[in-house]
Design a protein around this motif. Structure first.
Motif, PDB file in Angstrom:
ATOM      1  N   VAL A  28       0.843  -1.205   0.000  1.00 23.51           N
ATOM      2  CA  VAL A  28       0.000   0.000   0.000  1.00 23.51           C
ATOM      3  C   VAL A  28       0.872   1.246   0.000  1.00 23.51           C
ATOM      4  O   VAL A  28       0.623   2.205  -0.734  1.00 23.51           O
ATOM      5  CB  VAL A  28      -0.967  -0.004   1.216  1.00 23.51           C
ATOM      6  CG1 VAL A  28      -1.620   1.352   1.409  1.00 23.51           C
ATOM      7  CG2 VAL A  28      -2.025  -1.080   1.043  1.00 23.51           C
ATOM      8  N   TRP A  29       1.925   1.236   0.800  1.00 16.91           N
ATOM      9  CA  TRP A  29       2.827   2.389   0.857  1.00 16.91           C
ATOM     10  C   TRP A  29       3.552   2.584  -0.476  1.00 16.91           C
ATOM     11  O   TRP A  29       3.648   3.693  -0.985  1.00 16.91           O
ATOM     12  CB  TRP A  29       3.837   2.202   1.989  1.00 16.91           C
ATOM     13  CG  TRP A  29       4.874   3.272   2.021  1.00 16.91           C
ATOM     14  CD1 TRP A  29       4.725   4.547   2.475  1.00 16.91           C
ATOM     15  CD2 TRP A  29       6.221   3.159   1.559  1.00 16.91           C
ATOM     16  NE1 TRP A  29       5.896   5.232   2.335  1.00 16.91           N
ATOM     17  CE2 TRP A  29       6.834   4.403   1.771  1.00 16.91           C
ATOM     18  CE3 TRP A  29       6.955   2.119   1.004  1.00 16.91           C
ATOM     19  CZ2 TRP A  29       8.166   4.636   1.430  1.00 16.91           C
ATOM     20  CZ3 TRP A  29       8.268   2.355   0.666  1.00 16.91           C
ATOM     21  CH2 TRP A  29       8.864   3.613   0.882  1.00 16.91           C
ATOM     22  N   ALA A  30       4.058   1.486  -1.049  1.00 18.10           N
ATOM     23  CA  ALA A  30       4.815   1.575  -2.303  1.00 18.10           C
ATOM     24  C   ALA A  30       3.927   2.012  -3.470  1.00 18.10           C
ATOM     25  O   ALA A  30       4.376   2.748  -4.350  1.00 18.10           O
ATOM     26  CB  ALA A  30       5.464   0.230  -2.619  1.00 18.10           C
ATOM     27  N   GLU A  37      -1.147   7.115   6.245  1.00 18.45           N
ATOM     28  CA  GLU A  37      -1.598   6.602   7.534  1.00 18.45           C
ATOM     29  C   GLU A  37      -2.088   5.162   7.418  1.00 18.45           C
ATOM     30  O   GLU A  37      -1.848   4.340   8.296  1.00 18.45           O
ATOM     31  CB  GLU A  37      -2.718   7.476   8.123  1.00 18.45           C
ATOM     32  CG  GLU A  37      -2.255   8.842   8.570  1.00 18.45           C
ATOM     33  CD  GLU A  37      -2.216   9.853   7.419  1.00 18.45           C
ATOM     34  OE1 GLU A  37      -2.682   9.531   6.307  1.00 18.45           O
ATOM     35  OE2 GLU A  37      -1.697  10.958   7.635  1.00 18.45           O
ATOM     36  N   LEU A  38      -2.770   4.839   6.326  1.00 18.72           N
ATOM     37  CA  LEU A  38      -3.262   3.485   6.128  1.00 18.72           C
ATOM     38  C   LEU A  38      -2.094   2.506   6.034  1.00 18.72           C
ATOM     39  O   LEU A  38      -2.103   1.448   6.680  1.00 18.72           O
ATOM     40  CB  LEU A  38      -4.114   3.404   4.861  1.00 18.72           C
ATOM     41  CG  LEU A  38      -4.699   2.028   4.536  1.00 18.72           C
ATOM     42  CD1 LEU A  38      -5.684   1.601   5.612  1.00 18.72           C
ATOM     43  CD2 LEU A  38      -5.359   2.048   3.167  1.00 18.72           C
ATOM     44  N   TRP A  41      -0.571   1.985   9.548  1.00 16.64           N
ATOM     45  CA  TRP A  41      -1.323   1.115  10.440  1.00 16.64           C
ATOM     46  C   TRP A  41      -1.252  -0.338  10.007  1.00 16.64           C
ATOM     47  O   TRP A  41      -1.152  -1.240  10.847  1.00 16.64           O
ATOM     48  CB  TRP A  41      -2.771   1.584  10.590  1.00 16.64           C
ATOM     49  CG  TRP A  41      -2.840   2.806  11.437  1.00 16.64           C
ATOM     50  CD1 TRP A  41      -3.160   4.066  11.055  1.00 16.64           C
ATOM     51  CD2 TRP A  41      -2.509   2.892  12.836  1.00 16.64           C
ATOM     52  NE1 TRP A  41      -3.061   4.929  12.111  1.00 16.64           N
ATOM     53  CE2 TRP A  41      -2.666   4.243  13.221  1.00 16.64           C
ATOM     54  CE3 TRP A  41      -2.100   1.972  13.792  1.00 16.64           C
ATOM     55  CZ2 TRP A  41      -2.432   4.671  14.523  1.00 16.64           C
ATOM     56  CZ3 TRP A  41      -1.869   2.409  15.086  1.00 16.64           C
ATOM     57  CH2 TRP A  41      -2.036   3.748  15.437  1.00 16.64           C
ATOM     58  N   PHE A  42      -1.304  -0.578   8.702  1.00 15.02           N
ATOM     59  CA  PHE A  42      -1.135  -1.949   8.219  1.00 15.02           C
ATOM     60  C   PHE A  42       0.212  -2.508   8.663  1.00 15.02           C
ATOM     61  O   PHE A  42       0.305  -3.607   9.197  1.00 15.02           O
ATOM     62  CB  PHE A  42      -1.212  -1.999   6.683  1.00 15.02           C
ATOM     63  CG  PHE A  42      -2.573  -2.319   6.157  1.00 15.02           C
ATOM     64  CD1 PHE A  42      -3.086  -3.604   6.230  1.00 15.02           C
ATOM     65  CD2 PHE A  42      -3.344  -1.329   5.563  1.00 15.02           C
ATOM     66  CE1 PHE A  42      -4.339  -3.897   5.722  1.00 15.02           C
ATOM     67  CE2 PHE A  42      -4.592  -1.615   5.058  1.00 15.02           C
ATOM     68  CZ  PHE A  42      -5.097  -2.894   5.142  1.00 15.02           C
ATOM     69  N   THR A  43       1.256  -1.733   8.438  1.00 14.81           N
ATOM     70  CA  THR A  43       2.601  -2.200   8.748  1.00 14.81           C
ATOM     71  C   THR A  43       2.817  -2.328  10.256  1.00 14.81           C
ATOM     72  O   THR A  43       3.346  -3.337  10.738  1.00 14.81           O
ATOM     73  CB  THR A  43       3.649  -1.250   8.135  1.00 14.81           C
ATOM     74  OG1 THR A  43       3.355  -1.097   6.742  1.00 14.81           O
ATOM     75  CG2 THR A  43       5.049  -1.794   8.286  1.00 14.81           C
ATOM     76  N   ALA A  44       2.392  -1.324  11.012  1.00 15.51           N
ATOM     77  CA  ALA A  44       2.593  -1.344  12.463  1.00 15.51           C
ATOM     78  C   ALA A  44       1.855  -2.515  13.119  1.00 15.51           C
ATOM     79  O   ALA A  44       2.429  -3.245  13.937  1.00 15.51           O
ATOM     80  CB  ALA A  44       2.138  -0.020  13.074  1.00 15.51           C
TER      81      ALA A  44
END
Length: 125
Positions: A28-30, A37-38, A41-44
């Protein structure tokens, strides 16, 4: 290393779910399509789930089951997650939770668990 269970299934499932969650957060980040923020939260939460899974693996190997306090804490987290986000990855955590509860109930009944390493206990000694 002495293990009371052949394979710590509950912890392994939690670690797997966390790994998938972390990978999804990175994707999602890439992709950059969604808000940062999404992805955070997914990663954390993915990393936290992997850590929880590793800890549960250790407890499962040591005790042969997942103790009630860990199961209750996981259930509270899942219930909270489902209330806030009903259709989410929290649904997947119901599977390891059910497996953990099953192992705990077997332990409580005395039917689950490894054989006594000291050998069978007899009335004579």
């Amino acid at each position: 290393m002495h293990s009371k269970t052949q394979f710590p299934l509950t912890g392994a499932m939690l670690a797997f779910i966390g790994s998938v969650h972390t990978a999804l957060g990175i994707v999602v980040w890439a992709a950059g399509d969604k808000e940062t923020e999404l992805a955070f939260w997914f990663t954390a939460f993915g990393v936290a789930a992997v850590c929880l899974g590793i800890a549960v693996i250790d407890v499962e190997r040591t005790r042969g089951y997942v103790p009630a306090p860990i199961l209750v804490a996981t259930a509270v987290l899942v219930i909270f997650g489902l209330v806030v986000e009903p259709v989410s990855g929290f649904l997947t955590v119901l599977v390891p939770l059910a497996v953990g509860v099953r192992g705990w109930t077997r332990h409580r009944r005395g039917s689950g668990g490894a054989p006594n390493p000291a050998g069978p206990v007899t009335a004579l000694g």
